[in-house]
Every structure is written in structure tokens, then in C-alpha cells.
Design an enzyme around this catalytic site. Structure first.
Site, PDB file in Angstrom:
ATOM      1  N   ASP A  58     -80.305 -28.895   6.395  1.00  0.00           N
ATOM      2  CA  ASP A  58     -79.136 -28.116   6.002  1.00  0.00           C
ATOM      3  C   ASP A  58     -78.434 -28.753   4.816  1.00  0.00           C
ATOM      4  OD1 ASP A  58     -77.151 -26.081   6.189  1.00  0.00           O
ATOM      5  OD2 ASP A  58     -75.844 -27.549   7.116  1.00  0.00           O
ATOM      6  N   ASP A 278     -77.041 -22.316   0.319  1.00  0.00           N
ATOM      7  CA  ASP A 278     -77.033 -23.006   1.594  1.00  0.00           C
ATOM      8  C   ASP A 278     -78.334 -22.780   2.364  1.00  0.00           C
ATOM      9  OD1 ASP A 278     -76.447 -24.152   3.981  1.00  0.00           O
ATOM     10  OD2 ASP A 278     -74.641 -22.987   4.369  1.00  0.00           O
TER      11      ASP A 278
END
Length: 534
Positions: A58, A278
Site C-alpha cells: 500500500d 494509491d
């Protein structure tokens, strides 16, 4: 600081990540496994003897944490259910951990509890990760990153093995709750630099074909064979300009967006917007008026579904050549409609995988990032981008080193003016115009399995949507972040403050949603990202 934001919808057990490839010069390549078309994992080894753990990668968070093998939320650890409690309450809902690569701290002779405070994340849907901070022997292939601080989740109620956060260290979850250590640390990318494995905290992210099962994360270098055309370097933008001096998120400037097919083309806006890139988000989130235009470009009869949280419409024909074009000034990235269509678990209507926000915030997740080759330079606050070239082998080669000053040989400094402040979305001309948007078209591909999204910018809505075509496959959402309100707060508490502007009913409440479950984020009050910035 900003509490990192995570949201995952896991529909099956995680797949064991591929082993790391060899280190090449001042770089490290980490293969990514695309799990259930939902998220990307990579593999680290912890302890002595080594234990292999698959972690969700992430770029929107900073902490690394692993699930403890003794986690009582695992159904396999709940034989004496009546004795299994958390925070004084009996555990009644469990997860299947059989396919997860959890970490047994008692099996490692080199494990060390740092005894510096609590590692804690809490979520409004009831999911959580709670434990302590530790160090141990940690390997990335043969590369030793031992001494890296990570969280051990003694209690975790989401069906993932853990997280590898590769964002800015000031996004670490070390403040804002009872027992927090209140001290930042060097996270995984920074440790790679500290140990001389890379010369600058920068990495190339290649997600490959969204239908594929492999990609890669290349620290310290760039692989030109994985992109087409030119690589442009853009400045990151600071979405918290009144609070911090430099960027706190991996955000850049979108100059405009439109759509086209063989019959028509339309510009939705050419107002500059800050967009978050993201890897922890599957879909996209965009301002309501933009999503409405996207939906109605596909079908005049598109309708917003309050229960599902998405626009629905008759499913497009298989040969529909519609693509959405994202303009970055010097570069255009096209995303085919087929990538954004959500196939329902029942009924005849399809959904559009772009979720509307009321605060005009943007998040470009995996469905966009798959079509772009991205280089994130956290030391020099810049993002380089090119059109991704899909390949059978998702691995990257360290053929071009990223220099300590951020220079990438062959990359071109972008000429487009960056975003500075929010402005009303307008259309003044066409993004297609005389610019060669056609040069960046990419082949379409389908995206027909469970996905998730989160929105994380300075104008955070406080609402997250975990999207799945089969509602029963959604596991509890993992999420925590801070918005502009919580950044300004100086309270320190483990009770959330909410910035929710609107919350649609959860599918668990209505029992009717065929696309989405909606979770409201916990927003922790704390002195935030202003810390650790000169």
C-alpha cells in the site's frame, strides 16, 4: 500525523507471493501478486528460522504489520470460543485464516518486543488490528532489513496477513490513541536507504495488465522496457498547504478528464485537480459531477443507486470501445470502459466503478495505475509517469538507476502547471484539441471480480466503499486516516471524530446491495502531519 488509510475486500485466501528476484546494483525488485483481482501482495520473511508472510502493498500508508498466528479472531483459534475475548467482550465473529501466512512470534529466537507502546487501528464496522511494536530478522530475498520496526497484530479481524506500507514515514500510526508510542520511525523504504540498498527513497510501480496476476515494485531504479513513449516527471502537490510545508501524500495534478469512442468525445473538466495515486485502492473516486458525466456518457439512462453507492446502467456491449482519458498536460493515460464496469451478482444492470465524492476529492486506484508506469520519489517529492506496456513477465529490471537528487536518465521534466488550490470544476475547451491524446490509447481489458476503493485526500469524505460483485465475499474494511479537521486537532484520544458528510446505507443493513458495502472511517484526533517536517 496522518493515520494511514487502508481498505481491502478479500474474497478468498491470500496467495503466497513469489520469491524476490536478485538485487541489481542500488535497487531491489519485489514481485507483486494480484490476488483475486482485488489487491497486490508481496512477500517478506520474518524471524529465525524464517517465516514467509504475504503482505498487501500500500502506497497510501506507511506501517508494516503482520497478523499473529495466535489471533483469536481466526476461526481455527476459536475452539474454546467462550474463552475468546477482546476488550472485555466475547468474540462472536471470526475470519478464516487457514490460507493466510500469519507470524508465530514464539517460533522465532530473534524476535524482540520493543515495549514502546501499543500498535492499534480501530474501524467503525468493528474490524481492527491491535497489538504491539517489534523487531526481528527480516529478509527481502537475501537482502537483510533486520531492525525494521513493525506491528504485530495480536488481534486482527480482517482477512489479510498484513500490510507493507511504503508511504511517507510521517503517515505512521504512532499517535492519536491510548498507549501510542508517539514517536516516528524509519519504515521499510527508509530502511532500504539506511542500509545502502537504494540511494534514494524512490520506487517504480508496475501493476501490469489488470487481468493479469503479477506486477512488480522496483526500489531505486526504473525499467524502460515496461513503458511506452516518454517518461515525464511531475512535482507532487501538497494537499495540506495550510498545515505542512511539503507533500504528505502521493498526489499529483490532473489537468483534465474526458471520454471518447468511435461516435463521440466529451471533455468533462479541464480544471486542475489534486489526485491521489494509491495502490491500496482498486477502483477510483471522483467528484459527483464528474462521475455523473462519466456514467451518462456511457448511457443516457444511467441512474445513481443509493443502496449500492454507484451509478448503474444497462451493461455495455462487449465491443463498446469507450475509453476515459486522463490528461496530465504532457501526458495522456487512457482507461477502457471495460476495466471500470462492475458486473452484478444478480440482475441485469451493471455498475460504474468510479465512486462519487461530495467534497470533490479524487483517488486513482489500481484500475488507473495498471495503465500507467509510475515512479514515486519520496525524497525529492516528485512522481514520474509513462504509459504502461503490458508483459507476460511482471518483473522489472534495474536498467536505469534513480539518482540521489531524483534524476532519472531519459526522463523529461513536465511543463504542465501544478495544482495549488481547489477551484470550481469547469470546461473551457477540449482536452483532445491539438494534443495527441490518441497516442496514449491502450488496449481494453475486463475487470470482473471483487474490488475496493478508498478516498484519501485533504478533503476526505469519511466514507469508504468496499465494492464486490458478491456481497458475501467482502471481509471487514481496514481503514484509518486523517482529514483536514483531524490534522488541526490537538486532542489525543482513541475515540474517533467523524468527518462524514453523507453515508449511504450499508449493504449489510439493507440486504439488497449487489455491488457495495459501505464503511464509515474512524478519524483519529491527533497532532498530525505537521510533525517531522522542517
Amino acid at each position: 500525523m496522518i493515520i494511514a488509510l487502508m481498505l481491502y475486500a478479500a474474497s478468498a485466501a491470500l496467495v503466497r507471493g513469489a520469491p524476490f528476484s536478485k538485487r541489481n546494483g542500488n535497487s531491489l525488485m519485489m514481485p507483486l501478486t494480484h490476488v483475486d483481482d482485488s489487491f497486490y501482495t508481496t512477500n517478506l520473511e520474518f524471524g529465525n528460522p524464517l517465516q514467509s508472510v504475504d503482505l498487501v502493498v500500500d502506497s497510501g500508508s506507511a506501517d508494516t504489520w503482520v497478523m499473529s498466528s495466535s489471533n483469536p479472531f481466526c476461526s481455527s483459534n476459536s475452539n474454546t470460543r467462550s474463552n475468546q475475548t477482546y476488550d472485555g467482550s466475547r468474540i462472536t465473529s471470526t475470519i478464516d485464516c487457514q490460507g493466510l501466512s500469519t507470524f508465530n512470534v514464539n517460533a522465532s529466537s530473534s524476535f524482540r518486543n520493543l515495549d514502546i507502546g501499543r500498535f492499534y487501528i480501530n474501524y467503525t464496522d468493528g474490524s481492527l488490528a491491535d497489538g504491539y511494536w517489534a523487531t526481528d530478522k527480516v529478509l527481502a530475498d537475501s537482502v537483510d532489513v533486520s531492525g525494521m520496526q513493525f506491528g504485530v497484530a495480536e488481534y486482527a479481524s480482517a482477512e489479510i496477513s498484513g500490510i507493507l506500507g511504503i508511504g511517507f514515514p510521517r503517515r505512521e500510526s504512532v499517535r492519536g490513541y491510548t498507549g501510542a508510542p508517539n514517536k516516528f520511525y524509519d519504515n521499510f523504504p527508509q530502511v532500504l536507504k539506511d542500509k545502502g540498498i537504494i540511494s534514494t527513497v524512490a520506487y517504480s510501480m508496475y501493476l501490469n495488465d489488470p487481468n493479469g496476476n503479477s506486477g512488480s515494485l522496483l526500489f531505486g531504479a526504473v525499467d524502460p522496457s515496461k513503458y511506452s513513449g516518454k517518461l515525464y516527471t511531475f512535482p507532487m502537490v501538497n494537499t495540506y498547504p495550510n498545515i505542512v510545508k511539503v507533500s504528505a501524500t502521493l498526489a499529483m495534478t490532473l489537468q483534465g478528464i474526458g471520454a471518447r469512442n468511435k461516435n463521440q468525445q466529451q471533455t468533462f473538466t479541464n480544471t486542475k485537480s489534486a489526485v491521489l495515486l494509491d495502490s491500496g485502492t482498486s477502483l477510483m473516486a471522483a467528484p459527483q459531477e464528474i462521475v455523473a458525466k462519466m456514467a451518462h456518457f456511457i448511457s443516457e439512462n444511467a441512474t445513481y443507486s443509493e443502496s449500492d453507492g454507484v451509478y448503474t446502467m444497462e451493461c455495455p456491449a462487449d465491443d463498446d470501445d469507450t475509453e476515459f482519458v486522463f490528461e496530465f498536460g504532457d501526458l495522456f493515460i487512457s482507461v477502457p470502459l471495460s476495466t471500470l464496469i462492475l458486473t452484478p451478482s444478480s440482475g441485469s444492470l451493471c455498475g460504474l466503478g468510479v465512486l462519487p465524492t461530495e467534497d470533490e476529492s479524487w483517488t486513482l486506484g489500481d484500475v488507473f495505475m495498471s495503465y500507467a508506469y509510475l515512479v514515486f520519489d519520496l525524497d525529492n517529492y516528485q512522481i514520474s509517469m509513462a504509459v504502461a506496456k503490458f508483459s507476460k513477465d511482471g518483473n522489472q529490471e534495474a536498467s536505469v538507476q534513480i539518482q540521489s537528487d531524483g534524476t532519472i536518465p531519459g526522463a523529461i521534466k513536465a511543463s504542465a502547471e501544478p495544482w495549488t488550490t481547489n477551484e470550481p470544476l469547469t470546461v473551457s475547451g477540449s482536452i483532445f484539441g491539438n494534443k495527441k491524446a490518441n497516442s496514449t490509447s491502450v488496449s481494453s481489458s475486463s475487470f470482473t471480480s471483487s474490488t475496493r476503493v478508498r478516498s484519501d485526500t485533504a478533503r476526505e469524505t469519511g466514507v469508504m466503499k468496499a465494492t464486490s460483485f458478491k456481497k458475501s465475499q467482502i471481509s471487514p474494511a481496514l481503514s484509518h486516516t486523517a482529514n483536514s479537521a483531524s490534522i488541526l486537532s490537538t486532542k489525543s484520544t482513541d475515540r474517533p471524530i467523524s468527518s462524514v458528510t453523507s453515508v449511504a446505507k450499508s449493504s449489510s443493513d439493507t440486504g439488497k446491495s449487489v455491488y457495495t458495502s459501505i464503511f464509515t472511517k474512524y478519524i483519529y484526533a491527533a497532532t498530525t502531519v505537521a510533525c517531522n517536517i522542517s
